[in-house]
Design a protein around this motif. Structure first.
Motif, PDB file in Angstrom:
ATOM      1  N   TYR A   7       0.854  -1.186   0.000  1.00 52.77           N
ATOM      2  CA  TYR A   7       0.000   0.000   0.000  1.00 52.77           C
ATOM      3  C   TYR A   7       0.892   1.239   0.000  1.00 52.77           C
ATOM      4  CZ  TYR A   7      -2.828  -3.824   1.570  1.00 52.77           C
ATOM      5  OH  TYR A   7      -3.426  -5.057   1.655  1.00 52.77           O
ATOM      6  N   ARG A   8       0.644   2.126  -0.973  1.00 50.32           N
ATOM      7  CA  ARG A   8       1.458   3.333  -1.111  1.00 50.32           C
ATOM      8  C   ARG A   8       0.559   4.555  -1.072  1.00 50.32           C
ATOM      9  NH1 ARG A   8       5.781   6.054  -2.374  1.00 50.32           N
ATOM     10  NH2 ARG A   8       6.034   7.376  -4.188  1.00 50.32           N
ATOM     11  N   VAL A   9       0.944   5.533  -0.258  1.00 47.84           N
ATOM     12  CA  VAL A   9       0.201   6.786  -0.177  1.00 47.84           C
ATOM     13  C   VAL A   9       0.697   7.696  -1.300  1.00 47.84           C
ATOM     14  CG1 VAL A   9      -0.338   8.793   1.248  1.00 47.84           C
ATOM     15  CG2 VAL A   9      -0.090   6.536   2.315  1.00 47.84           C
ATOM     16  N   LEU A  10      -0.240   8.160  -2.122  1.00 49.50           N
ATOM     17  CA  LEU A  10       0.080   9.035  -3.251  1.00 49.50           C
ATOM     18  C   LEU A  10      -0.221  10.477  -2.835  1.00 49.50           C
ATOM     19  CD1 LEU A  10      -1.472   6.822  -6.069  1.00 49.50           C
ATOM     20  CD2 LEU A  10       0.893   6.841  -5.230  1.00 49.50           C
ATOM     21  N   TRP A  11       0.771  11.115  -2.227  1.00 50.67           N
ATOM     22  CA  TRP A  11       0.617  12.466  -1.674  1.00 50.67           C
ATOM     23  C   TRP A  11       0.467  13.527  -2.751  1.00 50.67           C
ATOM     24  CZ3 TRP A  11       0.122  13.713   3.348  1.00 50.67           C
ATOM     25  CH2 TRP A  11       0.554  12.803   4.302  1.00 50.67           C
ATOM     26  N   PHE A 100       3.793   0.371   2.406  1.00 53.00           N
ATOM     27  CA  PHE A 100       3.487  -0.341   3.643  1.00 53.00           C
ATOM     28  C   PHE A 100       2.988  -1.748   3.329  1.00 53.00           C
ATOM     29  CE2 PHE A 100       3.030   4.134   4.526  1.00 53.00           C
ATOM     30  CZ  PHE A 100       3.616   4.289   5.766  1.00 53.00           C
ATOM     31  N   VAL A 101       3.296  -2.684   4.220  1.00 55.69           N
ATOM     32  CA  VAL A 101       2.781  -4.045   4.120  1.00 55.69           C
ATOM     33  C   VAL A 101       1.362  -4.089   4.683  1.00 55.69           C
ATOM     34  CG1 VAL A 101       3.070  -6.421   4.922  1.00 55.69           C
ATOM     35  CG2 VAL A 101       5.059  -5.081   4.307  1.00 55.69           C
ATOM     36  N   HIS A 102       1.106  -3.269   5.688  1.00 57.90           N
ATOM     37  CA  HIS A 102      -0.181  -3.264   6.375  1.00 57.90           C
ATOM     38  C   HIS A 102      -1.024  -2.066   5.933  1.00 57.90           C
ATOM     39  CE1 HIS A 102       1.017  -6.491   9.051  1.00 57.90           C
ATOM     40  NE2 HIS A 102       2.178  -5.886   9.147  1.00 57.90           N
ATOM     41  N   ALA A 117      -7.711  14.906  -2.017  1.00 62.18           N
ATOM     42  CA  ALA A 117      -7.306  14.269  -3.281  1.00 62.18           C
ATOM     43  C   ALA A 117      -6.318  13.121  -3.077  1.00 62.18           C
ATOM     44  CB  ALA A 117      -6.701  15.310  -4.221  1.00 62.18           C
ATOM     45  N   ILE A 118      -5.767  12.987  -1.876  1.00 59.69           N
ATOM     46  CA  ILE A 118      -4.798  11.915  -1.624  1.00 59.69           C
ATOM     47  C   ILE A 118      -5.456  10.564  -1.870  1.00 59.69           C
ATOM     48  CG2 ILE A 118      -3.481  10.723   0.178  1.00 59.69           C
ATOM     49  CD1 ILE A 118      -2.803  13.429   1.326  1.00 59.69           C
ATOM     50  N   ARG A 119      -4.700   9.691  -2.507  1.00 61.54           N
ATOM     51  CA  ARG A 119      -5.188   8.341  -2.784  1.00 61.54           C
ATOM     52  C   ARG A 119      -4.175   7.344  -2.239  1.00 61.54           C
ATOM     53  NH1 ARG A 119      -9.381   8.418  -6.377  1.00 61.54           N
ATOM     54  NH2 ARG A 119      -9.078   6.279  -7.079  1.00 61.54           N
ATOM     55  N   ILE A 120      -4.637   6.133  -2.027  1.00 64.77           N
ATOM     56  CA  ILE A 120      -3.752   5.050  -1.620  1.00 64.77           C
ATOM     57  C   ILE A 120      -3.754   4.015  -2.736  1.00 64.77           C
ATOM     58  CG2 ILE A 120      -3.298   3.225   0.058  1.00 64.77           C
ATOM     59  CD1 ILE A 120      -4.566   5.050   2.187  1.00 64.77           C
ATOM     60  N   ALA A 121      -2.564   3.684  -3.202  1.00 68.08           N
ATOM     61  CA  ALA A 121      -2.419   2.692  -4.263  1.00 68.08           C
ATOM     62  C   ALA A 121      -2.254   1.312  -3.643  1.00 68.08           C
ATOM     63  CB  ALA A 121      -1.203   3.022  -5.121  1.00 68.08           C
ATOM     64  N   ILE A 122      -2.896   0.349  -4.240  1.00 70.43           N
ATOM     65  CA  ILE A 122      -2.768  -1.050  -3.828  1.00 70.43           C
ATOM     66  C   ILE A 122      -2.085  -1.756  -4.994  1.00 70.43           C
ATOM     67  CG2 ILE A 122      -3.997  -3.156  -3.197  1.00 70.43           C
ATOM     68  CD1 ILE A 122      -5.734   0.143  -2.777  1.00 70.43           C
ATOM     69  N   PHE A 123      -1.010  -2.472  -4.690  1.00 70.63           N
ATOM     70  CA  PHE A 123      -0.257  -3.103  -5.771  1.00 70.63           C
ATOM     71  C   PHE A 123       0.455  -4.354  -5.283  1.00 70.63           C
ATOM     72  CE2 PHE A 123       2.723  -0.318  -3.663  1.00 70.63           C
ATOM     73  CZ  PHE A 123       3.943  -0.974  -3.719  1.00 70.63           C
ATOM     74  N   GLU A 124       0.869  -5.155  -6.229  1.00 72.48           N
ATOM     75  CA  GLU A 124       1.723  -6.294  -5.932  1.00 72.48           C
ATOM     76  C   GLU A 124       3.158  -5.840  -6.161  1.00 72.48           C
ATOM     77  OE1 GLU A 124       0.592  -9.700  -8.245  1.00 72.48           O
ATOM     78  OE2 GLU A 124      -1.419  -9.724  -7.382  1.00 72.48           O
ATOM     79  N   GLY A 125       4.017  -6.214  -5.227  1.00 76.27           N
ATOM     80  CA  GLY A 125       5.393  -5.778  -5.343  1.00 76.27           C
ATOM     81  C   GLY A 125       6.365  -6.767  -4.750  1.00 76.27           C
ATOM     82  N   LYS A 143       5.638   0.406   9.712  1.00 79.16           N
ATOM     83  CA  LYS A 143       6.952   0.401   9.067  1.00 79.16           C
ATOM     84  C   LYS A 143       6.782   0.481   7.558  1.00 79.16           C
ATOM     85  CE  LYS A 143      10.390  -1.787  11.937  1.00 79.16           C
ATOM     86  NZ  LYS A 143      11.326  -0.710  11.921  1.00 79.16           N
ATOM     87  N   SER A 144       7.614   1.303   6.931  1.00 78.95           N
ATOM     88  CA  SER A 144       7.575   1.375   5.473  1.00 78.95           C
ATOM     89  C   SER A 144       8.762   0.612   4.897  1.00 78.95           C
ATOM     90  CB  SER A 144       7.567   2.827   5.001  1.00 78.95           C
ATOM     91  OG  SER A 144       8.691   3.518   5.483  1.00 78.95           O
ATOM     92  N   HIS A 145       8.596   0.190   3.663  1.00 75.92           N
ATOM     93  CA  HIS A 145       9.600  -0.608   2.974  1.00 75.92           C
ATOM     94  C   HIS A 145       9.832  -0.025   1.581  1.00 75.92           C
ATOM     95  CE1 HIS A 145       8.796  -3.639   6.058  1.00 75.92           C
ATOM     96  NE2 HIS A 145       7.519  -3.402   5.830  1.00 75.92           N
ATOM     97  N   VAL A 146      10.979  -0.324   1.015  1.00 77.93           N
ATOM     98  CA  VAL A 146      11.234   0.001  -0.382  1.00 77.93           C
ATOM     99  C   VAL A 146      10.852  -1.242  -1.175  1.00 77.93           C
ATOM    100  CG1 VAL A 146      12.944   0.669  -2.110  1.00 77.93           C
ATOM    101  CG2 VAL A 146      13.067   1.628   0.216  1.00 77.93           C
ATOM    102  N   VAL A 147       9.985  -1.045  -2.175  1.00 77.77           N
ATOM    103  CA  VAL A 147       9.379  -2.153  -2.893  1.00 77.77           C
ATOM    104  C   VAL A 147       9.405  -1.870  -4.393  1.00 77.77           C
ATOM    105  CG1 VAL A 147       7.208  -3.426  -3.189  1.00 77.77           C
ATOM    106  CG2 VAL A 147       7.811  -2.521  -0.942  1.00 77.77           C
TER     107      VAL A 147
END
Length: 172
Positions: A7-11, A100-102, A117-125, A143-147
């Motif tokens: 899950y990635r926050v698209l600021w 984020f994993v969670h 307008a902020i969106r959260i992206a859901i993706f496989e990584g 915790k955030s990760h680089v994916v």
């Protein structure tokens, strides 16, 4: 390593637009490893001598090779101390996106802004490394990760994301 859901926050608007473009832009930060400056100051100019994996705030962080190339090109033109924020950002490109994993971690992070307008992206990584921004975070959900993005699934506005992904009856 197998793919997982992230899950990635698209600021920023450019991230929200860029998410649907190919390729997905990597995360960047306005800094680069001090080791690179030290190597440059010692006279090193060989790309291979500059490490991609560097300890940042106690976390082994992987930079993209574009970051080293930008650093070497810019450092050959002017002193490192004179790099602009944009130039530092070019040198701070990570080897993936911060995510984020969670779902709760992404949701809580998104709530730090009141921009509707902020969106959260859901993706496989594919996991690359821990993100230095999560170095001092004890809660594994935050915790955030680089994916590396493998497959973009979809994006949702923050509140719609919460309705589907956050198990909290107070979110409507």
């Amino acid at each position: 390593m197998p793919s997982a859901e992230y899950y990635r926050v698209l600021w920023l608007p450019k991230l929200r637009v860029g998410w649907n473009e190919n390729p997905v832009p990597n995360s960047t930060h306005n800094f680069f490893p001090k080791e690179w400056t030290d190597l440059w100051d010692e006279g090193e100019r060989d790309l291979e001598a500059f490490p991609l994996d560097v300890n940042i705030m106690g976390v082994q962080t992987r930079f993209h090779d574009n970051a080293i190339q930008a650093f070497l090109e810019l450092a050959s033109q002017k002193p490192v101390s004179e790099f602009t924020d944009l130039e530092k950002s070019m040198c701070g490109e990570l080897d993936g996106v911060c995510a984020f994993v969670h779902p709760k971690g992404a949701y809580d992070y998104a709530l730090e802004s009141d921009d509707p307008a902020i969106r959260i992206a859901i993706f496989e990584g594919e996991f690359v490394c821990e993100c230095h921004e999560g170095a001092n975070v004890d809660d594994p959900e935050k915790k955030s990760h680089v994916v590396r993005v493998k497959k973009r699934l979809f994006t949702r506005p923050v509140q719609q994301f919460a309705k589907h992904y956050i198990k909290d009856s107070s979110i409507n």
